[in-house]
Design a protein around this motif. Structure first.
Motif, PDB file in Angstrom:
ATOM      1  N   UNK A  13       0.833  -1.207   0.000  1.00 17.57           N
ATOM      2  CA  UNK A  13       0.000   0.000   0.000  1.00 17.57           C
ATOM      3  C   UNK A  13       0.867   1.256   0.000  1.00 17.57           C
ATOM      4  N   UNK A  14       1.951   1.247   0.807  1.00 16.03           N
ATOM      5  CA  UNK A  14       2.845   2.403   0.836  1.00 16.03           C
ATOM      6  C   UNK A  14       3.485   2.629  -0.531  1.00 16.03           C
ATOM      7  N   UNK A  15       3.950   1.545  -1.163  1.00 18.63           N
ATOM      8  CA  UNK A  15       4.572   1.680  -2.488  1.00 18.63           C
ATOM      9  C   UNK A  15       3.573   2.234  -3.485  1.00 18.63           C
ATOM     10  N   UNK A  16       2.334   1.766  -3.433  1.00 14.79           N
ATOM     11  CA  UNK A  16       1.303   2.222  -4.361  1.00 14.79           C
ATOM     12  C   UNK A  16       0.994   3.707  -4.143  1.00 14.79           C
ATOM     13  N   UNK A  17       0.852   4.081  -2.876  1.00 12.32           N
ATOM     14  CA  UNK A  17       0.543   5.474  -2.557  1.00 12.32           C
ATOM     15  C   UNK A  17       1.695   6.377  -2.990  1.00 12.32           C
ATOM     16  N   UNK A  18       2.912   5.996  -2.649  1.00 19.71           N
ATOM     17  CA  UNK A  18       4.070   6.812  -3.016  1.00 19.71           C
ATOM     18  C   UNK A  18       4.221   6.903  -4.529  1.00 19.71           C
ATOM     19  N   UNK A  19       3.917   5.827  -5.217  1.00 19.62           N
ATOM     20  CA  UNK A  19       4.018   5.812  -6.668  1.00 19.62           C
ATOM     21  C   UNK A  19       3.055   6.814  -7.287  1.00 19.62           C
ATOM     22  N   UNK A  20       1.874   6.927  -6.717  1.00 19.12           N
ATOM     23  CA  UNK A  20       0.866   7.812  -7.302  1.00 19.12           C
ATOM     24  C   UNK A  20       1.066   9.274  -6.912  1.00 19.12           C
ATOM     25  N   UNK A  21       1.881   9.529  -5.877  1.00 18.24           N
ATOM     26  CA  UNK A  21       2.021  10.922  -5.438  1.00 18.24           C
ATOM     27  C   UNK A  21       3.397  11.502  -5.740  1.00 18.24           C
ATOM     28  N   UNK A  22       4.089  10.953  -6.706  1.00 17.92           N
ATOM     29  CA  UNK A  22       5.429  11.441  -7.046  1.00 17.92           C
ATOM     30  C   UNK A  22       5.335  12.733  -7.849  1.00 17.92           C
ATOM     31  N   UNK A  23       4.943  13.782  -7.172  1.00 19.09           N
ATOM     32  CA  UNK A  23       4.882  15.104  -7.784  1.00 19.09           C
ATOM     33  C   UNK A  23       5.972  15.965  -7.165  1.00 19.09           C
ATOM     34  N   UNK A  24       6.243  17.099  -7.755  1.00 13.62           N
ATOM     35  CA  UNK A  24       7.336  17.956  -7.275  1.00 13.62           C
ATOM     36  C   UNK A  24       7.151  18.332  -5.800  1.00 13.62           C
ATOM     37  N   UNK A  25       5.940  18.669  -5.400  1.00 14.36           N
ATOM     38  CA  UNK A  25       5.747  19.081  -4.008  1.00 14.36           C
ATOM     39  C   UNK A  25       5.916  17.919  -3.037  1.00 14.36           C
ATOM     40  N   UNK A  26       5.435  16.743  -3.389  1.00 13.52           N
ATOM     41  CA  UNK A  26       5.569  15.605  -2.481  1.00 13.52           C
ATOM     42  C   UNK A  26       6.988  15.058  -2.451  1.00 13.52           C
ATOM     43  N   UNK A  27       7.736  15.266  -3.520  1.00 13.16           N
ATOM     44  CA  UNK A  27       9.111  14.786  -3.588  1.00 13.16           C
ATOM     45  C   UNK A  27       9.953  15.459  -2.511  1.00 13.16           C
ATOM     46  N   UNK A  28       9.641  16.714  -2.187  1.00 13.32           N
ATOM     47  CA  UNK A  28      10.415  17.442  -1.185  1.00 13.32           C
ATOM     48  C   UNK A  28      10.434  16.720   0.161  1.00 13.32           C
ATOM     49  N   UNK A  29       9.413  15.895   0.451  1.00 11.39           N
ATOM     50  CA  UNK A  29       9.379  15.152   1.704  1.00 11.39           C
ATOM     51  C   UNK A  29      10.429  14.051   1.726  1.00 11.39           C
ATOM     52  N   UNK A  30      10.824  13.551   0.564  1.00  9.33           N
ATOM     53  CA  UNK A  30      11.688  12.384   0.492  1.00  9.33           C
ATOM     54  C   UNK A  30      13.086  12.678  -0.047  1.00  9.33           C
ATOM     55  N   UNK A  31      13.259  13.797  -0.712  1.00  9.32           N
ATOM     56  CA  UNK A  31      14.516  14.075  -1.396  1.00  9.32           C
ATOM     57  C   UNK A  31      15.065  15.411  -0.906  1.00  9.32           C
ATOM     58  N   UNK A  32      16.363  15.429  -0.578  1.00 12.66           N
ATOM     59  CA  UNK A  32      16.983  16.647  -0.050  1.00 12.66           C
ATOM     60  C   UNK A  32      17.140  17.701  -1.150  1.00 12.66           C
ATOM     61  N   UNK A  33      17.551  18.905  -0.723  1.00 15.98           N
ATOM     62  CA  UNK A  33      17.652  20.037  -1.654  1.00 15.98           C
ATOM     63  C   UNK A  33      18.673  19.804  -2.762  1.00 15.98           C
ATOM     64  N   UNK A  34      19.824  19.223  -2.414  1.00 15.11           N
ATOM     65  CA  UNK A  34      20.867  18.986  -3.420  1.00 15.11           C
ATOM     66  C   UNK A  34      20.363  18.033  -4.491  1.00 15.11           C
ATOM     67  N   UNK A  35      19.745  16.942  -4.066  1.00 16.90           N
ATOM     68  CA  UNK A  35      19.211  15.969  -5.017  1.00 16.90           C
ATOM     69  C   UNK A  35      18.123  16.603  -5.874  1.00 16.90           C
ATOM     70  N   UNK A  36      17.295  17.422  -5.250  1.00 17.34           N
ATOM     71  CA  UNK A  36      16.228  18.104  -5.978  1.00 17.34           C
ATOM     72  C   UNK A  36      16.801  19.032  -7.054  1.00 17.34           C
ATOM     73  N   UNK A  37      17.893  19.731  -6.726  1.00 14.89           N
ATOM     74  CA  UNK A  37      18.522  20.617  -7.706  1.00 14.89           C
ATOM     75  C   UNK A  37      19.100  19.818  -8.875  1.00 14.89           C
ATOM     76  N   UNK A  38      19.705  18.678  -8.578  1.00 14.04           N
ATOM     77  CA  UNK A  38      20.235  17.814  -9.643  1.00 14.04           C
ATOM     78  C   UNK A  38      19.088  17.327 -10.520  1.00 14.04           C
ATOM     79  N   UNK A  39      17.996  16.901  -9.898  1.00  9.63           N
ATOM     80  CA  UNK A  39      16.838  16.429 -10.670  1.00  9.63           C
ATOM     81  C   UNK A  39      16.277  17.532 -11.562  1.00  9.63           C
ATOM     82  N   UNK A  40      16.245  18.756 -11.043  1.00  5.92           N
ATOM     83  CA  UNK A  40      15.765  19.892 -11.849  1.00  5.92           C
ATOM     84  C   UNK A  40      16.639  20.088 -13.085  1.00  5.92           C
ATOM     85  N   UNK A  41      17.952  19.986 -12.897  1.00  3.02           N
ATOM     86  CA  UNK A  41      18.871  20.144 -14.035  1.00  3.02           C
ATOM     87  C   UNK A  41      18.734  18.983 -15.021  1.00  3.02           C
ATOM     88  N   UNK A  42      18.594  17.771 -14.499  1.00  2.79           N
ATOM     89  CA  UNK A  42      18.395  16.614 -15.374  1.00  2.79           C
ATOM     90  C   UNK A  42      17.096  16.770 -16.176  1.00  2.79           C
TER      91      UNK A  42
END
Length: 186
Positions: A13-42
């Motif tokens: 259930x957790x995997x399903x929920x997380x899979x469906x909510x992988x949006x930019x705002x929800x990603x901030x809960x799981x991914x640090x700022x540095x990783x987020x900046x790299x993802x933005x550049x990618x």
């Protein structure tokens, strides 16, 4: 014998929920700022290279979904001792890839698209081995999609083109990778 497990059900259930909510705002809960900046550049590199906003979004969304699901599996101690060995190999290969990416960026005329593509496909193969019995074929497809996209020799060549359009993106990606290496994240 009934193989029902509420813990397994909760993990699915957790995997399903997380899979469906992988949006930019929800990603901030799981991914640090540095990783987020790299993802933005990618994302910017993918969007410009592919000429498709939706393709770039799909690649990054797939990457985030996979990262979150694997993190969830680790947090719930789902990997066997053998799989943890594969995870260690993956982390070493990812570290090697990050160091190589930075080196190619910092030392002019050293870039070798075959070396980078091989490192990325090696990471893909290790990751697929790691999650083989834990994630669905759809998730395996996401892993392949992400790594195959970024291991594309043409994309890598454009990314590392001296003075090319992606030079600012590459500089930010490498700066973020360098910080992650210093922090011990990769």
């Amino acid at each position: 014998m009934d193989a029902f497990s509420s813990k397994d059900l909760a993990l699915r259930a957790q995997k399903k929920i997380l899979s469906s909510m992988a949006t930019k705002s929800s990603v901030q809960m799981f991914i640090d700022d540095t990783t987020s900046e790299i993802l933005d550049e990618l994302y910017r590199v993918s969007k410009e290279y592919s000429g498709s906003r939706s393709e770039a979004q799909k690649v990054i969304k797939d990457l985030v979904k996979i990262a979150v699901k694997i993190g969830l599996l680790f947090r719930n101690n789902r990997f066997s001792t053998e799989e943890l060995g594969v995870a260690t190999d993956f982390k070493k290969k990812l570290h090697q890839g990050a160091m190589t990416a930075i080196s190619f960026h910092e030392v002019d005329f050293t870039f070798d698209k075959t070396v980078m593509a091989d490192l990325l496909t090696g990471c893909r193969d290790l990751l697929l081995r790691l999650v083989n019995s834990h994630l669905t074929p759809k998730s395996h497809g996401r892993i392949s999609h992400v790594f195959n996209h970024y291991a594309d020799p043409e994309l890598l060549t454009k990314l590392y083109e001296p003075g090319g359009a992606f030079a600012p993106n590459l500089a930010k990606i490498c700066k973020g990778l360098d910080k992650m290496i210093e922090d011990g994240t990769i």
